[in-house]
Motif scaffolding. Structure first.
Motif, PDB file in Angstrom:
ATOM      1  N   SER B  43      26.161  46.053  42.962  1.00 25.68           N
ATOM      2  CA  SER B  43      25.435  44.635  42.933  1.00 25.68           C
ATOM      3  C   SER B  43      26.479  43.418  43.425  1.00 25.68           C
ATOM      4  N   ARG B  44      27.666  43.693  43.434  1.00 22.83           N
ATOM      5  CA  ARG B  44      28.546  42.475  43.866  1.00 22.83           C
ATOM      6  C   ARG B  44      28.297  42.272  45.222  1.00 22.83           C
ATOM      7  N   ALA B  45      28.212  43.734  45.956  1.00 18.22           N
ATOM      8  CA  ALA B  45      28.361  43.245  47.398  1.00 18.22           C
ATOM      9  C   ALA B  45      27.038  42.550  47.818  1.00 18.22           C
ATOM     10  N   GLU B  46      25.709  43.027  47.206  1.00 20.15           N
ATOM     11  CA  GLU B  46      24.572  42.139  47.243  1.00 20.15           C
ATOM     12  C   GLU B  46      24.386  40.756  47.157  1.00 20.15           C
ATOM     13  N   SER B  47      25.377  40.462  46.177  1.00 21.32           N
ATOM     14  CA  SER B  47      25.362  38.879  45.892  1.00 21.32           C
ATOM     15  C   SER B  47      26.348  38.221  46.593  1.00 21.32           C
ATOM     16  N   LEU B  48      27.261  38.785  47.164  1.00 23.38           N
ATOM     17  CA  LEU B  48      28.127  38.340  48.018  1.00 23.38           C
ATOM     18  C   LEU B  48      27.492  38.209  49.572  1.00 23.38           C
ATOM     19  N   GLN B  49      26.756  39.191  49.840  1.00 25.73           N
ATOM     20  CA  GLN B  49      25.977  39.047  51.040  1.00 25.73           C
ATOM     21  C   GLN B  49      24.985  37.837  51.068  1.00 25.73           C
ATOM     22  N   LEU B  50      24.227  37.508  50.001  1.00 27.07           N
ATOM     23  CA  LEU B  50      23.390  36.715  49.643  1.00 27.07           C
ATOM     24  C   LEU B  50      24.171  35.236  49.839  1.00 27.07           C
ATOM     25  N   GLN B  51      25.307  35.232  49.042  1.00 25.56           N
ATOM     26  CA  GLN B  51      26.191  33.997  49.293  1.00 25.56           C
ATOM     27  C   GLN B  51      26.327  33.633  50.542  1.00 25.56           C
ATOM     28  N   ASN B  52      26.909  34.868  51.405  1.00 30.17           N
ATOM     29  CA  ASN B  52      27.578  34.413  52.887  1.00 30.17           C
ATOM     30  C   ASN B  52      26.155  34.005  53.739  1.00 30.17           C
ATOM     31  N   GLU B  53      24.869  34.450  53.256  1.00 25.96           N
ATOM     32  CA  GLU B  53      23.801  33.854  53.987  1.00 25.96           C
ATOM     33  C   GLU B  53      23.460  32.540  53.875  1.00 25.96           C
ATOM     34  N   PHE B  54      23.573  32.143  52.724  1.00 28.04           N
ATOM     35  CA  PHE B  54      22.907  30.840  52.226  1.00 28.04           C
ATOM     36  C   PHE B  54      23.993  29.778  51.934  1.00 28.04           C
ATOM     37  N   TYR B  55      24.996  30.007  51.776  1.00 26.11           N
ATOM     38  CA  TYR B  55      26.138  29.094  51.310  1.00 26.11           C
ATOM     39  C   TYR B  55      26.959  28.678  52.603  1.00 26.11           C
ATOM     40  N   PHE B  56      26.583  27.861  53.434  1.00 25.77           N
ATOM     41  CA  PHE B  56      27.378  27.309  54.444  1.00 25.77           C
ATOM     42  C   PHE B  56      27.314  25.704  54.374  1.00 25.77           C
ATOM     43  N   ASP B  57      28.711  25.303  54.888  1.00 22.96           N
ATOM     44  CA  ASP B  57      28.712  23.900  54.961  1.00 22.96           C
ATOM     45  C   ASP B  57      28.193  23.559  56.171  1.00 22.96           C
ATOM     46  N   GLU B  58      28.400  22.087  56.703  1.00 14.98           N
ATOM     47  CA  GLU B  58      27.863  21.581  58.049  1.00 14.98           C
ATOM     48  C   GLU B  58      28.481  22.376  59.155  1.00 14.98           C
ATOM     49  N   GLN B  59      29.857  22.624  58.988  1.00 13.86           N
ATOM     50  CA  GLN B  59      30.389  23.365  60.111  1.00 13.86           C
ATOM     51  C   GLN B  59      30.237  25.149  59.947  1.00 13.86           C
ATOM     52  N   GLY B  60      29.429  25.396  59.248  1.00 14.45           N
ATOM     53  CA  GLY B  60      29.067  26.926  59.443  1.00 14.45           C
ATOM     54  C   GLY B  60      30.002  27.534  58.765  1.00 14.45           C
ATOM     55  N   ILE B  61      30.824  26.989  57.893  1.00 11.80           N
ATOM     56  CA  ILE B  61      31.808  27.864  57.079  1.00 11.80           C
ATOM     57  C   ILE B  61      31.396  28.190  55.721  1.00 11.80           C
ATOM     58  N   PRO B  62      31.490  29.370  55.211  1.00  9.33           N
ATOM     59  CA  PRO B  62      30.913  29.669  53.648  1.00  9.33           C
ATOM     60  C   PRO B  62      31.549  28.761  52.948  1.00  9.33           C
ATOM     61  N   ARG B  63      30.801  28.247  52.017  1.00 10.12           N
ATOM     62  CA  ARG B  63      31.538  27.383  50.893  1.00 10.12           C
ATOM     63  C   ARG B  63      32.031  28.205  49.864  1.00 10.12           C
ATOM     64  N   VAL B  64      32.961  27.468  49.169  1.00 15.92           N
ATOM     65  CA  VAL B  64      33.900  28.401  48.127  1.00 15.92           C
ATOM     66  C   VAL B  64      33.300  27.681  47.142  1.00 15.92           C
ATOM     67  N   THR B  65      32.795  28.617  46.430  1.00 22.43           N
ATOM     68  CA  THR B  65      31.990  28.164  45.050  1.00 22.43           C
ATOM     69  C   THR B  65      33.073  28.174  43.643  1.00 22.43           C
ATOM     70  N   LEU B  66      32.466  27.497  42.891  1.00 22.60           N
ATOM     71  CA  LEU B  66      33.387  27.454  41.443  1.00 22.60           C
ATOM     72  C   LEU B  66      33.344  28.686  40.800  1.00 22.60           C
ATOM     73  N   ASP B  67      32.231  29.368  41.212  1.00 25.43           N
ATOM     74  CA  ASP B  67      32.317  30.802  40.327  1.00 25.43           C
ATOM     75  C   ASP B  67      32.922  31.935  40.898  1.00 25.43           C
ATOM     76  N   ILE B  68      33.824  31.580  41.933  1.00 20.86           N
ATOM     77  CA  ILE B  68      34.553  32.949  42.669  1.00 20.86           C
ATOM     78  C   ILE B  68      35.481  33.546  41.520  1.00 20.86           C
ATOM     79  N   PRO B  69      36.031  32.908  40.936  1.00 16.61           N
ATOM     80  CA  PRO B  69      36.865  33.476  39.817  1.00 16.61           C
ATOM     81  C   PRO B  69      36.275  34.397  38.822  1.00 16.61           C
TER      82      PRO B  69
END
Lengths: 281, 296
Positions: B43-69
């Motif tokens: 389930s974590r792999a799925e959610s990380l994949q989703l995050q990688n797909e949708f959470y990018f900043d303007e430069q196309g770098i994945p965002r670091v979200t507060l809930d990573i820890p």
């Protein structure tokens, strides 16, 4: 032959075990009293202008059998298992767990050999199990009715209009009045089917592991909303007569009947092939 | 004076850790903990994949979200995530599983008359203390070992970000929860302490089954009755007593051995009180039934 077996089982496994039923009654009474105390404490803190709450037999029964609403892990709230509901059913499953195997390990072995019919032995044990479940529920319903009378409540299976507000219902409630009779008839059927399933499992494994599996199955029923987990049908908060997207009682009844038939057939098949002479549970 | 190396203790420990009931229970609990790893990792792999797909900043770098820890090992192992079925199942059956390996043994030996032989050969104190010690250790093992296994296996797949105080909302811990400070400073120690706590409580609970052997006629009663009693206490406490007494502390061991706070906080005094009460009950039973009665 079947009647003789059944009468023997009723005497040995039900009438002589009155102490077990008495202990179960004590536990049921405590569980029912929890709701009485809840209403009592609510009434003592009410301002004088407001009318005191009363309760019906249906409220009391529902306080034990209501269960919990379907769990949503996405909400990130910790899962709190429905302890009252679970205790009520696990106590029943414990009480019907040991007798068939004790019987097969003792005098039942001789009776089985003399009768020359293993099928009759198994059918009698299944009938005993179903009868025990019915007696357990009858006692529970009777205790609730007596307690309602003693507390000056109304002896009816209908729920008080305020009652579902005590639940943490997330789904849409059906408009009152709620037809609770199908649920109160369905709950013993579900318990009966799962008690039979547990008894059938003891033909393959030690009773303690069958009980272990039962614990996990009932817990899974409270965690996952699925018609395959029959425990869902034994929770009032998940039934169509109470909530709009609940499970229909009829499908629960059909599933329970199917499971009973499967258990009877599997038990007959297994008991015909068991080595009963070296059998040790 | 009995010591840890007495033949009786060694015999009992050998029996406790080499019987079929112990092995099956250990296998079941380990299976549960391995299933939990599989479910959490997938389930974590799925959610990380989703995050990688949708959470990018303007430069196309994945965002670091507060809930990573909050997606780290300490929140995703069996004891860290109170939203999964595996966690609920494991901690609910832990107090049943702990009694299966050896709590029934004294009753079995009482029925066969073996206990009389053993008492005559090595004395009551040595025999009964060895019995209780073996039940304690085997009961503790079937709970602590699968938890440890789960933690190690989960660590193989999920990175162990150090818990950050800013994300405490995700951890489900309040400042009053036992060893809360350790969670942020030495999370591994925090996890190990809770595994130890679960093992000790389960082991202690398993010894109640040994005491019940003096009163019961069936071995399965010695396993199931303590469990149902605990469930009954859990119901009484969580449905009525904690509100009636306005007590903010969790007294039910089913909840307070979990490293995540579920309904209310836990307290070291509660744990000590439980262990003392169990020891007292065991001592009283052995003194009344084991010491003062004729084994023959």
């Amino acid at each position: 032959m079947y009647c003789k077996f059944l009468w023997f089982d009723v005497r040995q496994g039900l009438l002589r075990c009155w102490k077990k039923l008495l202990a179960a009654c004590a536990v049921m009474l405590c569980l029912l009293l929890l709701h009485c105390l809840l209403i009592y404490t609510h009434n003592t803190t009410l301002p004088p202008s407001e009318a005191a709450l009363s309760f019906t037999t249906g409220d009391l029964l529902a306080s034990v059998l209501c269960g919990i609403p379907p769990y949503d892990p996405v909400a990130q709230q910790p899962f709190l298992f429905p302890a009252i509901w679970l205790l009520f059913f696990l106590l029943l499953l414990y009480q019907v767990l040991l007798y068939p195997m004790e019987n097969l390990n003792g005098i039942g072995q001789t009776m089985l050999m003399l009768s020359k019919s293993r099928r009759v032995w198994w059918l009698s044990k299944c009938s005993w199990c179903a009868l025990y479940v019915l007696v357990y529920f009858a006692l529970f319903y009777a205790l609730a009715a007596l307690l309602t009378l003693a507390a000056g409540g109304e002896v009816t299976l209908a729920l008080s209009s305020y009652y579902p507000s005590l639940w943490e219902v997330r789904n849409e409630l059906q408009p009152p009045p709620w037809d609770t009779l199908p649920f109160f008839l369905l709950a013993p059927c579900i318990a009966c089917a799962l008690a039979l399933a547990q008894a059938t499992a003891t033909l393959w494994m030690r009773p303690i592991f069958a009980f272990f599996a039962s614990c996990l199955y009932w817990l899974a029923s409270s965690y996952f909303l699925s018609p395959l987990l029959l425990g869902n049908y034994a929770m009032m908060q998940r039934i169509q007569t109470m909530v709009s997207d609940g499970l229909p009682c009829l499908s629960g009844l059909v599933s329970a009947a199917l499971l009973c038939v499967c258990c009877l057939a599997l038990g007959c098949w297994r008991s015909a092939r068991m080595d009963i002479l070296t059998f040790d549970y | 004076m009995p010591t840890l190396s007495t033949p009786s203790l060694r015999t009992q420990l050998y029996q406790a850790f080499h019987n079929k009931m112990f092995l099956i229970t250990m296998a079941l609990m380990c299976l549960l903990s391995i299933c939990a790893v599989y479910l959490i990792v997938s389930s974590r792999a799925e959610s990380l994949q989703l995050q990688n797909e949708f959470y990018f900043d303007e430069q196309g770098i994945p965002r670091v979200t507060l809930d990573i820890p909050a997606t780290s090992l300490y929140c995703k192992w069996l004891g860290g995530d109170a939203t999964t079925f595996a966690t609920a199942a494991f901690y609910l059956v832990a107090f049943l599983a702990c009694s299966i390996p050896f709590s029934w043994s004294l009753l079995s030996e009482r029925k066969s008359g073996y206990d009389g032989q053993m008492v005559l050969r090595c004395g009551r104190l040595r025999y009964y203390s060895a019995k209780y010690a073996a039940a304690f250790l085997s009961g503790a093992a079937v709970v602590a070992v699968p938890l440890l296994l789960n933690f190690v296996l989960t660590a193989c797949f999920i990175p162990a970000f150090t818990p950050e105080p800013y994300a405490e909302l995700y951890y489900g811990l309040t400042t009053t929860y036992l060893w809360n400070g350790l969670f942020f400073q030495h999370p591994v120690l925090y996890v190990l302490l809770y595994i130890l706590l679960a093992g000790v409580m389960a082991g202690a609970w398993a010894t109640l089954g040994v005491s019940l052997s003096f009163f019961c006629r069936n071995q399965f009663q010695t396993i199931i009755l303590p469990y149902l009693s605990l469930l009954f206490f859990h119901v009484l406490w969580n449905s009525m007593l904690n509100n009636a007494l306005r007590c903010p502390v969790q007294l039910s061991p089913i909840y307070f051995i979990i490293p995540r706070e579920l309904t209310s906080s836990n307290h070291p005094l509660v744990i000590v009180a439980w262990l003392a009460a169990i020891a007292l009950v065991n001592l009283l039973v052995v003194w009344r039934k084991g010491w003062r009665t004729d084994v023959l």
